[in-house]
Design a protein around this motif. Structure first.
Motif, PDB file in Angstrom:
ATOM      1  N   GLU A 151       0.794  -1.247  -0.215  1.00  0.00           N
ATOM      2  CA  GLU A 151      -0.082   0.065   0.053  1.00  0.00           C
ATOM      3  C   GLU A 151       0.765   1.222  -0.006  1.00  0.00           C
ATOM      4  OE1 GLU A 151      -2.454  -0.647   3.250  1.00  0.00           O
ATOM      5  OE2 GLU A 151      -3.766  -2.015   2.321  1.00  0.00           O
ATOM      6  N   LYS A 152       1.964   1.470   0.853  1.00  0.00           N
ATOM      7  CA  LYS A 152       2.888   2.544   0.553  1.00  0.00           C
ATOM      8  C   LYS A 152       3.898   2.429  -0.256  1.00  0.00           C
ATOM      9  CE  LYS A 152       2.548   2.907   5.846  1.00  0.00           C
ATOM     10  NZ  LYS A 152       2.100   4.300   5.771  1.00  0.00           N
ATOM     11  N   GLY A 153       4.082   1.524  -1.196  1.00  0.00           N
ATOM     12  CA  GLY A 153       4.939   1.264  -2.318  1.00  0.00           C
ATOM     13  C   GLY A 153       6.254   1.221  -1.839  1.00  0.00           C
ATOM     14  N   LEU A 154       6.554   0.327  -0.678  1.00  0.00           N
ATOM     15  CA  LEU A 154       7.764   0.209   0.040  1.00  0.00           C
ATOM     16  C   LEU A 154       8.401  -1.152  -0.432  1.00  0.00           C
ATOM     17  CD1 LEU A 154       7.040   1.560   3.589  1.00  0.00           C
ATOM     18  CD2 LEU A 154       8.397   2.885   1.824  1.00  0.00           C
ATOM     19  N   PRO A 155       9.860  -0.859  -0.610  1.00  0.00           N
ATOM     20  CA  PRO A 155      10.227  -2.289  -0.503  1.00  0.00           C
ATOM     21  C   PRO A 155      10.569  -2.979   0.814  1.00  0.00           C
ATOM     22  CG  PRO A 155      12.038  -0.484  -0.447  1.00  0.00           C
ATOM     23  CD  PRO A 155      10.766   0.116  -0.411  1.00  0.00           C
ATOM     24  N   TYR A 156      10.509  -4.190   0.656  1.00  0.00           N
ATOM     25  CA  TYR A 156      10.694  -4.867   2.064  1.00  0.00           C
ATOM     26  C   TYR A 156      11.909  -5.833   1.972  1.00  0.00           C
ATOM     27  CZ  TYR A 156       8.129  -8.874  -0.151  1.00  0.00           C
ATOM     28  OH  TYR A 156       7.631  -9.795  -1.092  1.00  0.00           O
ATOM     29  N   PHE A 157      12.003  -6.336   3.255  1.00  0.00           N
ATOM     30  CA  PHE A 157      13.241  -7.141   3.281  1.00  0.00           C
ATOM     31  C   PHE A 157      12.860  -8.072   4.511  1.00  0.00           C
ATOM     32  CE2 PHE A 157      17.242  -8.797   5.228  1.00  0.00           C
ATOM     33  CZ  PHE A 157      17.758  -9.170   4.189  1.00  0.00           C
ATOM     34  N   ILE A 158      12.890  -9.619   4.529  1.00  0.00           N
ATOM     35  CA  ILE A 158      12.635 -10.565   5.582  1.00  0.00           C
ATOM     36  C   ILE A 158      14.109 -10.917   6.207  1.00  0.00           C
ATOM     37  CG2 ILE A 158      11.824 -12.750   6.007  1.00  0.00           C
ATOM     38  CD1 ILE A 158       9.804 -10.769   4.911  1.00  0.00           C
ATOM     39  N   LEU A 159      13.927 -10.569   7.448  1.00  0.00           N
ATOM     40  CA  LEU A 159      15.312 -10.478   8.260  1.00  0.00           C
ATOM     41  C   LEU A 159      15.177 -11.714   9.094  1.00  0.00           C
ATOM     42  CD1 LEU A 159      17.789  -9.256   9.187  1.00  0.00           C
ATOM     43  CD2 LEU A 159      16.270  -8.536  11.140  1.00  0.00           C
ATOM     44  N   GLY A 160      16.569 -12.679   9.077  1.00  0.00           N
ATOM     45  CA  GLY A 160      16.591 -13.854   9.837  1.00  0.00           C
ATOM     46  C   GLY A 160      17.247 -13.206  11.339  1.00  0.00           C
ATOM     47  N   ASN A 161      18.725 -13.904  11.232  1.00  0.00           N
ATOM     48  CA  ASN A 161      19.339 -13.478  12.374  1.00  0.00           C
ATOM     49  C   ASN A 161      20.220 -12.394  12.149  1.00  0.00           C
ATOM     50  OD1 ASN A 161      18.102 -14.925  14.417  1.00  0.00           O
ATOM     51  ND2 ASN A 161      19.638 -16.546  14.375  1.00  0.00           N
ATOM     52  N   GLY A 162      20.307 -11.838  10.865  1.00  0.00           N
ATOM     53  CA  GLY A 162      21.176 -10.781  10.365  1.00  0.00           C
ATOM     54  C   GLY A 162      22.701 -11.261  10.433  1.00  0.00           C
ATOM     55  N   THR A 163      22.812 -12.580  10.231  1.00  0.00           N
ATOM     56  CA  THR A 163      24.456 -13.093  10.519  1.00  0.00           C
ATOM     57  C   THR A 163      25.013 -13.130   9.034  1.00  0.00           C
ATOM     58  OG1 THR A 163      23.659 -15.368  10.342  1.00  0.00           O
ATOM     59  CG2 THR A 163      23.673 -14.253  12.462  1.00  0.00           C
ATOM     60  N   ASN A 164      24.397 -12.676   8.013  1.00  0.00           N
ATOM     61  CA  ASN A 164      25.021 -12.523   6.757  1.00  0.00           C
ATOM     62  C   ASN A 164      24.710 -11.602   5.990  1.00  0.00           C
ATOM     63  OD1 ASN A 164      26.637 -14.031   4.599  1.00  0.00           O
ATOM     64  ND2 ASN A 164      24.977 -14.537   3.636  1.00  0.00           N
ATOM     65  N   LEU A 165      24.488 -10.259   6.653  1.00  0.00           N
ATOM     66  CA  LEU A 165      23.966  -9.078   6.276  1.00  0.00           C
ATOM     67  C   LEU A 165      24.759  -7.906   6.501  1.00  0.00           C
ATOM     68  CD1 LEU A 165      21.460  -7.816   4.904  1.00  0.00           C
ATOM     69  CD2 LEU A 165      20.485  -7.636   7.144  1.00  0.00           C
ATOM     70  N   LEU A 166      24.852  -7.063   5.801  1.00  0.00           N
ATOM     71  CA  LEU A 166      25.541  -5.496   5.754  1.00  0.00           C
ATOM     72  C   LEU A 166      24.301  -4.538   5.439  1.00  0.00           C
ATOM     73  CD1 LEU A 166      27.996  -3.962   6.533  1.00  0.00           C
ATOM     74  CD2 LEU A 166      28.698  -4.062   3.969  1.00  0.00           C
ATOM     75  N   VAL A 167      24.010  -3.680   6.486  1.00  0.00           N
ATOM     76  CA  VAL A 167      23.105  -2.793   6.228  1.00  0.00           C
ATOM     77  C   VAL A 167      23.853  -1.328   5.991  1.00  0.00           C
ATOM     78  CG1 VAL A 167      20.939  -1.679   7.025  1.00  0.00           C
ATOM     79  CG2 VAL A 167      21.100  -4.038   7.437  1.00  0.00           C
ATOM     80  N   SER A 168      23.545  -0.580   5.029  1.00  0.00           N
ATOM     81  CA  SER A 168      24.119   0.659   5.060  1.00  0.00           C
ATOM     82  C   SER A 168      23.652   1.773   6.033  1.00  0.00           C
ATOM     83  CB  SER A 168      23.159   1.150   3.576  1.00  0.00           C
ATOM     84  OG  SER A 168      23.584   2.596   3.356  1.00  0.00           O
ATOM     85  N   ASP A 169      24.820   2.550   6.073  1.00  0.00           N
ATOM     86  CA  ASP A 169      24.836   3.570   7.368  1.00  0.00           C
ATOM     87  C   ASP A 169      23.553   4.642   7.102  1.00  0.00           C
ATOM     88  OD1 ASP A 169      27.151   2.780   8.440  1.00  0.00           O
ATOM     89  OD2 ASP A 169      28.499   3.712   6.841  1.00  0.00           O
ATOM     90  N   LYS A 170      23.082   4.482   5.772  1.00  0.00           N
ATOM     91  CA  LYS A 170      21.934   5.353   5.676  1.00  0.00           C
ATOM     92  C   LYS A 170      20.749   4.391   5.971  1.00  0.00           C
ATOM     93  CE  LYS A 170      24.100   7.853   1.676  1.00  0.00           C
ATOM     94  NZ  LYS A 170      24.045   7.958   0.372  1.00  0.00           N
ATOM     95  N   GLY A 171      20.826   3.432   6.506  1.00  0.00           N
ATOM     96  CA  GLY A 171      19.538   2.554   6.734  1.00  0.00           C
ATOM     97  C   GLY A 171      18.794   1.870   5.609  1.00  0.00           C
ATOM     98  N   PHE A 172      17.699   1.632   5.534  1.00  0.00           N
ATOM     99  CA  PHE A 172      16.795   1.004   4.633  1.00  0.00           C
ATOM    100  C   PHE A 172      15.278   1.627   4.576  1.00  0.00           C
ATOM    101  CE2 PHE A 172      13.828  -2.681   3.640  1.00  0.00           C
ATOM    102  CZ  PHE A 172      14.144  -2.637   2.190  1.00  0.00           C
ATOM    103  N   ASP A 173      15.087   2.569   3.534  1.00  0.00           N
ATOM    104  CA  ASP A 173      13.936   3.080   3.402  1.00  0.00           C
ATOM    105  C   ASP A 173      12.773   2.257   2.790  1.00  0.00           C
ATOM    106  OD1 ASP A 173      12.360   5.303   3.337  1.00  0.00           O
ATOM    107  OD2 ASP A 173      12.863   5.818   1.155  1.00  0.00           O
TER     108      ASP A 173
END
Length: 315
Positions: free
Chosen positions: A42-64
């Motif tokens: 409804e908001k036209g947003l991307p989404y991401f399904i997160l597990g334990n975050g053990t193989n993930l690098l998130v940008s310093d800017k975050g995730f919009d």
């Protein structure tokens, strides 16, 4: 279901870095998950399904966009008898592996040291010490973003080395949550073999696991924030010896062990691990991974490919 805004992703990743997610939701049941996905649509947003975050690098800017983590009913293990199990996507892989081992079943016991969730393991076809999760997975249940539930066979999942069909269906990189081609892993079915079928006992499996755990502790920087292997191994046959398909071999030969950019460091314990040595930013880690790739290509003519998933925009 609670929806948090501007949730720091540094709290949810093993690197301990990353800016805020615009929205963050914990889905305890299928109804919660559908509500969260509908919100993204409804908001036209991307989404991401997160597990334990053990193989993930998130940008310093975050995730919009919207980050969804699964819990509750997605953490259940159902023993169907005769080595068959149905396991929820949010189940820690180690818990499932150890549970199956205690019941005398082989096939994934060497994966007990992998810190991620079952869903993340399926997504990456996680493996260690000669075992891969996709080998004994018989079926994966997914939710399409149009709300329909599907059952995918092992062949449908297209498992290969650190690959599966799910990696081509990540709406976080597209910018839209409306396409029905995106799939969320809900659970997976497994068929494991009895230890006795391999002429082994539970004690034998426990010994093998203990040996794997001891090797892991001795050869990996488990005391520092990291996201596991930074780069995928080379294809078998692309080098003269088994040692030379390992990225760490080339990184070490390039003299990069201990090399730092900001707070990010090529581990002095295992060259294929980048660690947060203190105060690292996601940009530090990204820059260092690119520096390592360039140096290895320059010295050996080999292109290393990241195993770590990137989320958000990097400069």
């Amino acid at each position: 279901m609670q929806i948090l805004e501007n949730e720091p992703m540094s709290k949810h990743t093993s690197f301990k870095v990353g800016g805020p997610a615009r929205y963050f939701a914990k889905a305890e049941c299928l109804e919660d998950l559908k509500k969260a996905l509908n919100m993204a649509c409804e908001k036209g947003l991307p989404y991401f399904i997160l597990g334990n975050g053990t193989n993930l690098l998130v940008s310093d800017k975050g995730f919009d966009g919207l980050v969804i983590t699964l819990a509750g009913e997605f953490s259940e293990i159902q023993d169907l008898g005769n080595g068959a199990f149905k396991v929820g996507a949010a189940t820690p892989l180690g818990r499932f592996a150890r549970s199956a081992l205690k019941q005398g079943f082989a096939g994934i016991h060497k994966l007990a040291g992998i810190p991620g969730t079952l869903g993340g393991a399926i997504y990456m076809n996680a493996g260690a010490y000669g075992q891969e999760i996709g080998t004994c997975c018989t079926q994966v249940t997914v939710l399409d973003s149009d709300g329909s539930i599907r059952e995918l066979s092992n062949a449908d999942c297209a498992f290969s080395y650190r690959q599966s069909i799910f990696q081509g269906n990540n709406p976080s990189t597209i910018g839209s949550a409306s396409s029905p081609t995106f799939m969320t892993i809900l659970s997976a079915m497994f068929q494991l073999s009895a230890a006795s079928a391999e002429c082994k006992t539970v004690a034998d499996l426990e010994t093998e696991l203990a040996e794997c755990m001891a090797k892991r502790k001795a050869t990996q920087p488990l005391n520092m924030p990291n996201a596991g292997s930074t780069f995928k191994r080379l294809e078998v046959g692309s080098a003269d010896t088994p040692t030379q398909i390992a990225p760490g071999y080339y990184i070490e030969q390039a003299g990069l062990k201990g090399y730092r950019i900001g707070g990010a460091e090529v581990s002095t314990v295992h060259a294929n691990f980048i660690v947060n040595a203190g105060g690292a930013t996601a940009n530090d880690i990204m820059e260092l991974s690119e520096f390592v790739q360039n140096k290895v290509t320059e010295k050996f003519g080999i292109q290393l490919h990241r195993e770590i998933i990137l989320l958000g925009k990097f400069e």
